[in-house]
Motif scaffolding. Sequence first.
Motif, PDB file in Angstrom:
ATOM      1  N   ILE A 242     -37.069   9.242 -25.250  1.00 14.42           N
ATOM      2  CA  ILE A 242     -36.824   7.828 -25.560  1.00 14.42           C
ATOM      3  C   ILE A 242     -35.994   7.684 -26.826  1.00 14.42           C
ATOM      4  O   ILE A 242     -35.039   6.896 -26.877  1.00 14.42           O
ATOM      5  CB  ILE A 242     -38.168   7.084 -25.696  1.00 14.42           C
ATOM      6  N   ALA A 243     -36.319   8.457 -27.854  1.00 18.39           N
ATOM      7  CA  ALA A 243     -35.570   8.378 -29.107  1.00 18.39           C
ATOM      8  C   ALA A 243     -34.112   8.761 -28.895  1.00 18.39           C
ATOM      9  O   ALA A 243     -33.194   8.111 -29.423  1.00 18.39           O
ATOM     10  CB  ALA A 243     -36.209   9.290 -30.154  1.00 18.39           C
ATOM     11  N   VAL A 244     -33.880   9.815 -28.133  1.00 12.63           N
ATOM     12  CA  VAL A 244     -32.516  10.292 -27.874  1.00 12.63           C
ATOM     13  C   VAL A 244     -31.680   9.205 -27.218  1.00 12.63           C
ATOM     14  O   VAL A 244     -30.566   8.874 -27.658  1.00 12.63           O
ATOM     15  CB  VAL A 244     -32.560  11.557 -26.986  1.00 12.63           C
ATOM     16  N   TRP A 245     -32.194   8.627 -26.147  1.00 12.96           N
ATOM     17  CA  TRP A 245     -31.388   7.677 -25.393  1.00 12.96           C
ATOM     18  C   TRP A 245     -31.342   6.295 -26.025  1.00 12.96           C
ATOM     19  O   TRP A 245     -30.374   5.550 -25.820  1.00 12.96           O
ATOM     20  CB  TRP A 245     -31.884   7.621 -23.950  1.00 12.96           C
ATOM     21  N   ALA A 246     -32.351   5.937 -26.801  1.00 14.46           N
ATOM     22  CA  ALA A 246     -32.269   4.690 -27.570  1.00 14.46           C
ATOM     23  C   ALA A 246     -31.151   4.792 -28.595  1.00 14.46           C
ATOM     24  O   ALA A 246     -30.381   3.838 -28.802  1.00 14.46           O
ATOM     25  CB  ALA A 246     -33.595   4.395 -28.257  1.00 14.46           C
ATOM     26  N   LEU A 247     -31.042   5.951 -29.239  1.00 15.34           N
ATOM     27  CA  LEU A 247     -29.962   6.153 -30.203  1.00 15.34           C
ATOM     28  C   LEU A 247     -28.603   6.086 -29.515  1.00 15.34           C
ATOM     29  O   LEU A 247     -27.669   5.438 -30.015  1.00 15.34           O
ATOM     30  CB  LEU A 247     -30.136   7.503 -30.897  1.00 15.34           C
TER      31      LEU A 247
END
Length: 407
Positions: free
Chosen positions: A231-236
């Motif tokens: 989630i963190a990767v793709w939110a960024l």
Amino acid sequence: MTTLAAPDAPPKSRPTLGRGAAFTLVAVVIATLLGASAAPTPLYELYQSHWGFSSLQSTLVFGIYAVSLLLALLTVGSLSDYIGRRPVLVTALAFEAVAMAMFASAESLGLLLAARVVQGFATGAAISALGSTLIDLERRPGRGSTVNSIAPTVGLAVGAIGSSLISEHLPRPTSTVFLVFLALFVLELLGIWAAPETAVRQQGALASMRPTLAVPSPALGMLMLTGPCLIAVWALGGFYLSLGPSLARSALDVHTSLIGAIMVATLTGTGAIAVFVLRNVAARRVLLVGTSALIAGVAVTLVGAETSSAAIVLAGTAIAGVGFGAGFQGTIHTVMPLAAPHERAGLLSTIYVIAYLANSVPALLAGYLVGEIGLVDTTRLYGGLVILLAGAAFLGLLVRPAPVSTS
């Protein structure tokens, strides 16, 4: 139950690529699809000047693509496990070519949104079938997963930079780049038509189109463990693809589409390098590197935004890019080997559903917040969210070391 199909003798009426050439072609198609998805990013400033776009409308153009892609993943994401990879890919690339033609002729927000809907659905229909085909065709265990992690990041980087250069140096800046992609997709469609089929047809195609999330029980625990990092990767990534140009223009006072493209390319390009460098490292270690780099990179980027320093923002983006690539690679390498061949497309669809929800929902919220509290405060909140998620994943990996396969 699907098994991998050995490459039978092809019909004389249709030439067939060898497995090695088909593997390379599939990787190129993945990169091209993701490159096309990033192509509008450098053009947002032109759209804003021509059509009076707001930040919310820019994120809407980005977000509606992700929503359409999610709908495709939820309905036809597993279809290639039942009717074969090639029919799904040929149809998806045909729709992708139609979307490029729609982009090239778009002269209003409504037409642009319609093009993004078609593009999103075509990409969603293709992406899990492409990833599964890579694994089907791999000659060495793990190669398909590695390429499946590298190709999207390379595509995003090349698509953003290429779109920016074409829009700044060639006529009809909002049309030419999409005509180039249209030609590429037509050529790739012909190539896929000649590629070997790697999945055996089975019954249940219509039932597979019911919106469901398919996670084999052996993979569920690993997916939950790696979820915050994913989630963190793709939110960024969603922030950079939707609001990166606005950040460059406002916080950094840089007024060229190239700087926004460079930010995207720095994030995804360093991500691709990280995937390649870490390709033989145990998946848990890759995830630890990824979460650490996300925390450090986003923190440095926030310092650069506060001080209006383009150099610090790009340095932070490069560090975060290592986390972008390593985090996604670690998830793929950890989770995908736990699925049987006939479960691969369904599991990969679930991974992409999570990824694109993270990619679109926070970005849409950020687009709204820009109008309410400003870009700098929105960037602070967004960066803080990414750091919290990456930190949670990092701690989870330390507390509960996961049994990992590097295959």
